[in-house]
Write an enzyme that holds these catalytic residues in place. Structure first.
Site, PDB file in Angstrom:
ATOM      1  N   ASP A  74       0.837  -1.207   0.000  1.00 45.56           N
ATOM      2  CA  ASP A  74       0.000   0.000   0.000  1.00 45.56           C
ATOM      3  C   ASP A  74       0.870   1.254   0.000  1.00 45.56           C
ATOM      4  OD1 ASP A  74       0.983  -0.444   2.546  1.00 45.56           O
ATOM      5  OD2 ASP A  74      -0.956  -0.714   3.484  1.00 45.56           O
ATOM      6  N   ASP A 143      -7.359  -3.030  14.571  1.00 42.99           N
ATOM      7  CA  ASP A 143      -8.761  -3.269  14.227  1.00 42.99           C
ATOM      8  C   ASP A 143      -8.925  -4.399  13.202  1.00 42.99           C
ATOM      9  OD1 ASP A 143      -7.723  -2.110  11.969  1.00 42.99           O
ATOM     10  OD2 ASP A 143      -9.107  -0.402  11.919  1.00 42.99           O
ATOM     11  N   HIS A 145      -7.265  -4.771  10.294  1.00 39.75           N
ATOM     12  CA  HIS A 145      -7.036  -4.491   8.872  1.00 39.75           C
ATOM     13  C   HIS A 145      -5.712  -5.094   8.415  1.00 39.75           C
ATOM     14  CE1 HIS A 145      -4.866  -0.691  10.260  1.00 39.75           C
ATOM     15  NE2 HIS A 145      -4.027  -1.112   9.328  1.00 39.75           N
ATOM     16  N   GLU A 150      -9.534  -1.547   5.551  1.00 37.03           N
ATOM     17  CA  GLU A 150     -10.134  -1.245   6.843  1.00 37.03           C
ATOM     18  C   GLU A 150     -11.401  -2.080   7.052  1.00 37.03           C
ATOM     19  OE1 GLU A 150      -8.572   0.349   8.934  1.00 37.03           O
ATOM     20  OE2 GLU A 150      -7.757   2.274   8.275  1.00 37.03           O
TER      21      GLU A 150
END
Ligand code: GLP
Length: 268
Positions: A74, A143, A145, A150
């Site tokens: 990314d 979380d 991801h 996400e």
């Protein structure tokens, strides 16, 4: 490819250095078998011990990346490509610039592209042209991801632009001198479908902050709300965790015993 076991393989070790050596072993075996392998590289702090170990082995003459290709997961959008925290620079600083990768063989999504959709498609095409990723290193967000997929990301997604959650921006502010406003709001990220197409996934997670994400990844239901859970559907996924990150796993003893009794110990 046949799925090897019931779910991801979990390897629990005392510390990050032990985990890093196992990951480096896997990369070493891959490069020995296939010197022109395609590696998928993750940023974030979790894989840093792996990269340090790879650099050490390269400097000791035990490994070469001269024929390998790499794709990062990314890249931030809206960050100057020369910014030290742009992932293309982070990966060069931590790994690819410290070993013998051909600079032209290391690819990152084009975060500053005018035509983002075209840049995303070009990235997918480049991975396909290279023959797909052989081994993908991954970290995981608190979380759940992976890359910048996400919670609520499509489980079949491909490379695209994603808005970062407040939680991720807060987590990553430490790389921007704690200045939340300096953390970009968007990224171009490989999708979950893109990541799932890699032939071997190796995720590393350390520390208590990752325990909930690891619990979901390994033992939770597959859900877009915890994107890393898609790895349960991968035919060859390895999760390397320290004791703290493994702290919420209900079957930790079983995973430990399974790995300890594996005939070809340490091979994954
Ligand atoms: C970022 C990256 C992810 C990484 C995650 C966790 O959001 N895009 O690839 O896995 O951070 O980072 P860390 O390993 O520093 O906890």
């Amino acid at each position: 490819m046949e799925k090897r076991g019931p779910t991801v393989e979990v390897i629990i070790k005392q510390d990050a250095d032990e985990l890093a050596r196992l990951a480096a072993d896997a990369i070493g075996r891959l490069l020995a078998r296939k010197p022109d392998a395609v590696l998928g590289l993750a940023t974030g702090s979790s894989p840093l011990p792996i990269y340090a170990e790879l650099v050490r082995r390269y400097e000791a003459g035990q490994m070469s990346f001269s024929r390998a290709t790499a794709f990062t997961l990314d890249e931030y959008v809206g960050l100057d490509p020369e910014h030290p925290e742009a992932y293309r620079n982070v990966i060069r600083r931590e790994l690819t610039g410290r070993v013998d990768f051909d600079p032209g063989a290391v690819h990152s999504p084009h975060g500053a592209a005018e035509n983002v959709a075209a840049a995303c498609q070009a990235y997918e095409d480049a991975i396909a042209m290279a023959g797909g990723v052989d081994l993908q290193i991954l970290g995981v967000g608190t979380d759940g991801h992976i890359a910048f997929n996400e919670p609520a990301s499509s489980l079949a997604s491909r490379t695209r632009i994603k808005m970062l959650t407040d939680q991720t921006r807060r987590d990553n502010a430490r790389f921007f001198d704690g200045d939340l406003d300096a953390v970009p709001q968007h990224s171009i990220t490989q999708g979950l479908g893109t990541i799932m197409a890699a032939r071997h996934l190796v995720l590393i997670a350390t520390g208590e902050g990752k325990a909930a994400a690891i619990e979901q990844l390994v033992e939770g239901p597959v859900s877009a709300l915890w994107p890393a859970t898609i790895m349960q559907h991968h035919p060859h996924a390895t999760v390397l965790v320290d004791e703290a990150a493994a702290g919420r796993l209900s079957r930790a003893e079983y995973y430990r015993e399974t790995f300890a009794k594996k005939p070809e110990r340490q091979q994954f």
